[in-house]
Structure formats: structure tokens, C-alpha cells
Design a protein around this motif. Structure first.
Motif, PDB file in Angstrom:
ATOM      1  N   TYR A  77       0.825  -1.228   0.000  1.00 48.47           N
ATOM      2  CA  TYR A  77       0.000   0.000   0.000  1.00 48.47           C
ATOM      3  C   TYR A  77       0.856   1.275   0.000  1.00 48.47           C
ATOM      4  N   PHE A 125       8.285  -3.361   0.590  1.00 46.06           N
ATOM      5  CA  PHE A 125       7.602  -4.643   0.436  1.00 46.06           C
ATOM      6  C   PHE A 125       8.103  -5.334  -0.809  1.00 46.06           C
ATOM      7  N   LYS A 368       1.793 -13.987  10.141  1.00 44.31           N
ATOM      8  CA  LYS A 368       1.414 -12.793  10.917  1.00 44.31           C
ATOM      9  C   LYS A 368       0.724 -13.180  12.224  1.00 44.31           C
ATOM     10  N   PHE A 373      -4.192  -8.269  10.068  1.00 45.26           N
ATOM     11  CA  PHE A 373      -4.275  -7.041   9.261  1.00 45.26           C
ATOM     12  C   PHE A 373      -4.639  -5.814  10.097  1.00 45.26           C
TER      13      PHE A 373
END
Ligand code: DHB
Length: 497
Positions: A77, A125, A368, A373
Motif C-alpha cells: 500500500y 515490500f 502474521k 491485518f
């Protein structure tokens, strides 16, 4: 700032040579695509095979019928700057723009804003361009939905140019990886949606259509408000996480391992989030090709899970027969993912006939910690994506807001959350949706749950769109690893009659 949009006439004739390969093209570079840009990144470059200026054909295409290939460089993003024909750093091979030019497509590389537009950042990223660290303007004008607003403005500008530059604007194909895959999916799902009208007006986008013909999406990190529960549907029970973060430094990109054991409270939340997934999934009303309802019971078991398992078996069998990934895609495979070496796969008479789900999940590992998120401390890239000019970061799920560790944290506006989710547009059915979709998610990709790309693919298929979906065996979080196949797909859907 105010700029006048022109039909570009100035170009540079360029040749790019890589090993034995060479492309010659006209480069129309760094063109503003909107009249009231708010960030220097809002420009695009158009690359046209020189052959089209000499009435020549490349494969089946000529200057009027050439598809327009429109990749983005968004990762994490972050802002996605313009790219040009050259080497892809990860594969050390010709990048998609070079190969697409060689193949006869007109290429458009678009710069789009991202969550850190307006400040310097060391975030990096995999898949995003190394570029510079950004400029400190103090104006955070790149948060949701800026990246899709910019992509749409660029698509509109291309339509404005139709007929003045080779390429068929009825054959625009977007391409992206990860957050860039989400961007490609959004372009495909939200064509001409009035939700974006005020944002497009704000940057002075031209008044043209912004729907596209086809979307190519590699591991799209999308459907963010449901991604946490989907993640726990897959990974609950796996309490260790294994991640490598990347940071830009003066000496290039460094890797920072981030590995650990989840706390008892994270483990508790993991099970609570997992329990939320079946009701979300079930209300989508997904079916397989035979019309079987792909649902889940409260425990997260049922036909949807069986369907995901079948897709994994199909993927493993494909690799077992061809060994194509093992032999040609080493750069994108997880170490130790060779199909014959997976103890959780059952082989019968030269075929993979069964898969032990829990052992498979254990093998690919959780990447994760919970929530994957919408981080409780607002530390995820997605939290920042849902910030705006005045609020740095926000939650985007009621669950994480409720469990937030940040006092006075806010939930993003539901209208903004919607603008970032292709699934919401596909469900709603009010936008112009791309006819053709190609979606890939590697079997060893743990950046989001395998359920997420499958929901996208199934929903589109169920609604009658043309969907080419595969889970390439062993592939991790990556894109552009099968450009020859991507281009064959584009040729199939675009070939002039
Ligand atoms: C990307 C990867 C992630 O894990 C994520 O949460 C968001 C974006 C990416 O690679 O673009």
C-alpha cells in the motif's frame, strides 16, 4: 496545482537490450493524467512498439488492435511509481513491461499515490520498486482510496487519448502483485462506480469511462475487513509466526526477521476471529461448478474447506506431472516445497490423492500474529492505509476497534472501507465489472488466507465472469513469475477476430 492535459506529441525513440533480446519503442514519458494533481507521482508513461508506426504487425496485433497492458508497482500500500522496460530485480529477468512490448502490447506505467505519500519512509515490500524514500511535504494525501482514484484517472486519460496513440482502450488489462494485485482487482471490479466521482473530480480527472477489459491479480491483498477472520480460519492453532520484514537503507534493502510466539491473549483472539469467518463466508452464497453450496459450519468445516483442499490437490498434481515450477520458477518458490517432499500429501499410483490439512498449514506456517491485518496497536500497513490527512492510522474492523490498545482510536468510514474492497463492488453489482480475470495465489503464500483469493475467484465465476484461477504449487508471495502464460491468456481474450 493546475495543469493542462494535452495529446502528447513528443516522444523519445528508445531501445532496450537485455541479453540477446531487444525492444525498440516510442516512450511518451511523465505525462500528467489529471488536471489538478496533488502529488508529483500522478504521472504516467506510455511505451509503444516502434513497429506500430511503420504499419507493421506484432503477432496478431496492429496499431489499432494492440491491447494496452497497464501494470502497477504498488506493494505494501506504498506509493507505486512509474516503471520502465528493464530488469526485474527479483527474477533478474526482463520485467513485464519489456516482455509486454516484445509481445506487441502497448504498455502504460502509472504512478499512483500510497499510504506514505507526503512523508519519507523506509518501508519496503517485496514487489514494490526500491526507488527513493519519498518527499516530506507533510500532506498525507495518499491514503484510501487514493491509489484506485489515481489508477482510474489514468485509465480515463488513456480513453481521452484514444486514436492518437496506438492501442485499443477497449482492451485495457491491469496487472499487479499483492497490494498492487488488490489495486488491479479494484480497477476490474469498480469500473465507473459513482463512489469515486468526487475523488476523481478533486484531482481533475477527465470525464471518460474508467472500466477495464481484464484484470490480472497476483496474490491480491484485498477484502481487508474480512482478512483477519479468514486468516484465523486457516491458521488458528498455529501459534508461532515467521516473518521477514524489509527496510530501505542507504545500502539497499535489508531483511529484518520478525518471528515469535503469540501471547495467550492473541491466541484467544485468534479463536474468536476464526469463529467469525463461517457466517461471513456463508452469506456470500458461493457455489462450485455443480451448484453445490460452498459453506462452512460453526467449526469452520464443510464444503468450502473441501473445495479449497481440492484446489490444492489440483495444484499439487499439476506440479507432480510437469515440475514446471521446480524447474523454471526457482526464484519464487519457498525452500523445501518440492511436491514429492511433502509428507502431508498422499500419493497413490503416481497421483496426489489426499492432503492432510493441518499438516499442510503447519508446513506453510503462519506469517502474521493475530490480528493479521487490523493490528490492535494500529501498526499494520493497512491501518495506515485507512488514515487520512489528519488521522495517521485507523482500525477497519469493529473487532479490532473493540480490542484496540490505542486510546481514542477510530474506525474508518464504512464508505472508505468499501472503496478498497473489490468484493463489495462485485456483490453490489452496480459497477462495470471487467469481463475477464486472471487470479494467482501461490500455495505457500501466507500473506493472506487462501480463502481470500478463492472468494474473489468464486464470486466472479458465480456471477458469470470469465475467471482463470490457479494456486501455483510452492510459489510464495510473488507476481509476474509466469509472464508467458499471462500473455497467452491475454492473447486468447484479446486476439482480433
Ligand atoms: C503486502 C503484503 C502484506 O502482507 C500486506 O499485509 C499488505 C501488502 C504487499 O506485499 O504488497
Amino acid at each position: 496545482m493546475s495543469v493542462k492535459l494535452n495529446i502528447p506529441t513528443e516522444y523519445t525513440l528508445k531501445t532496450c537490450e537485455l541479453d540477446e533480446r531487444k525492444v525498440t519503442y516510442r516512450a511518451f514519458e511523465n505525462l500528467w493524467y489529471c488536471e489538478k494533481p496533488v502529488d508529483p507521482i500522478q504521472k504516467l508513461s506510455i511505451y509503444v512498439p516502434e513497429a506500430y508506426y511503420h504499419a507493421e504487425k506484432i503477432g496478431p496485433y496492429d496499431q489499432h488492435t494492440a491491447p494496452i497492458f497497464m501494470p502497477n508497482t504498488v506493494g505494501g500500500y506504498l506509493p507505486g511509481p512509474i516503471d520502465k522496460p528493464g530488469i526485474d530485480k527479483r527474477s533478474k529477468q526482463a520485467n513485464s513491461i519489456f516482455q509486454a512490448l516484445e509481445h506487441g502490447y502497448v504498455d502504460v506505467s502509472v504512478g499512483v499515490r500510497g499510504r506514505t505519500s507526503g512523508k519519507k519512509t523506509t518501508d519496503f515490500f517485496v514487489g514494490s520498486k526500491e526507488g527513493d524514500l519519498g518527499t516530506e511535504t507533510g500532506k498525507m494525501i495518499g491514503r484510501a482510496p487514493a491509489f484506485i482514484v489515481d489508477y482510474k484517472a489514468a485509465i480515463r486519460y488513456l480513453r481521452y487519448l484514444q486514436g492518437t496513440i496506438p492501442g485499443d482502450t477497449n482492451r485495457i488489462i491491469t496487472n499487479g502483485t499483492s497490494a498492487g494485485g488488490a489495486l488491479s482487482a479494484l480497477a476490474g471490479a469498480s469500473g465507473n462506480s459513482p463512489d469515486f466521482t468526487p475523488y476523481l473530480a478533486q484531482i481533475g480527472a477527465v470525464n471518460e469511462r474508467d472500466d477495464i477489459f481484464a484484470a490480472s491479480c497476483y496474490c491480491p491483498i484485498h477484502n481487508l475487513e474480512n482478512a483477519d477472520s479468514a486468516y484465523e480460519w486457516l491458521f488458528a492453532g498455529q501459534n508461532d509466526y515467521y516473518r521477514t520484514k524489509h527496510q530501505r537503507t542507504e545500502h539497499g534493502i535489508i531483511r529484518v526477521p520478525d518471528t515469535g510466539h503469540m501471547t495467550p491473549s492473541q491466541i484467544k483472539l485468534s479463536h474468536e476471529l476464526k469463529a467469525l469467518f463461517p457466517s461471513y463466508l456463508n452469506q456470500l452464497g458461493l457455489t462450485d461448478d455443480k451448484g453445490t453450496k460452498l459453506t462452512l459450519n460453526k467449526q469452520g468445516e464443510g464444503p468450502f474447506k473441501d473445495f479449497v483442499k481440492e484446489q490444492l490437490l489440483r495444484s499439487a498434481n499439476q506440479e507432480l506431472q510437469t515440475h514446471e515450477n521446480e524447474t523454471t520458477r526457482q526464484n519464487w518458490l519457498t525452500n523445501g516445497s518440492q511436491v514429492e517432499q511433502q509428507p502431508y500429501l498422499i500419493f497413490t499410483a503416481g497421483k496426489v490423492t489426499a492432503l492432510n490439512w493441518d499438516e499442510f498449514v503447519k508446513k506453510i506456517t503462519r506469517m502474521k500474529a493475530t490480528p493479521a491485518f487490523d493490528a490492535l496497536d494500529l501498526s499494520s500497513p493497512e491501518n495506515e492505509e485507512f488514515g487520512d490527512e489528519t488521522v495517521e492510522r485507523r482500525h477497519f474492523t469493529p473487532f479490532s476497534l473493540q480490542h484496540s490498545s490505542v486510546s481514542n482510536s477510530e474506525l474508518a468510514d464504512e464508505k472508505i472501507i468499501k472503496t478498497l474492497n473489490p468484493v463489495s463492488y462485485i456483490c453490489e453489482g452496480t459497477a462495470t465489472i471487467a469481463k475477464h480475470w486472471r487470479i494467482r495465489h501461490g500455495s505457500f503464500d501466507r500473506d493472506t488466507s487462501l480463502a481470500i483469493p478463492l472468494i474473489l475467484a468464486l464470486l466472479l465465476k458465480n456471477k458469470g465472469y470469465d475467471v482463470d484461477f490457479e494456486i501455483p504449487w510452492g510459489v510464495n508471495h510473488a507476481g509476474d513469475y509466469d509472464l508467458a502464460e499471462l500473455f497467452s491468456w491475454i492473447d486468447e481474450i484479446c486476439a482480433p477476430a
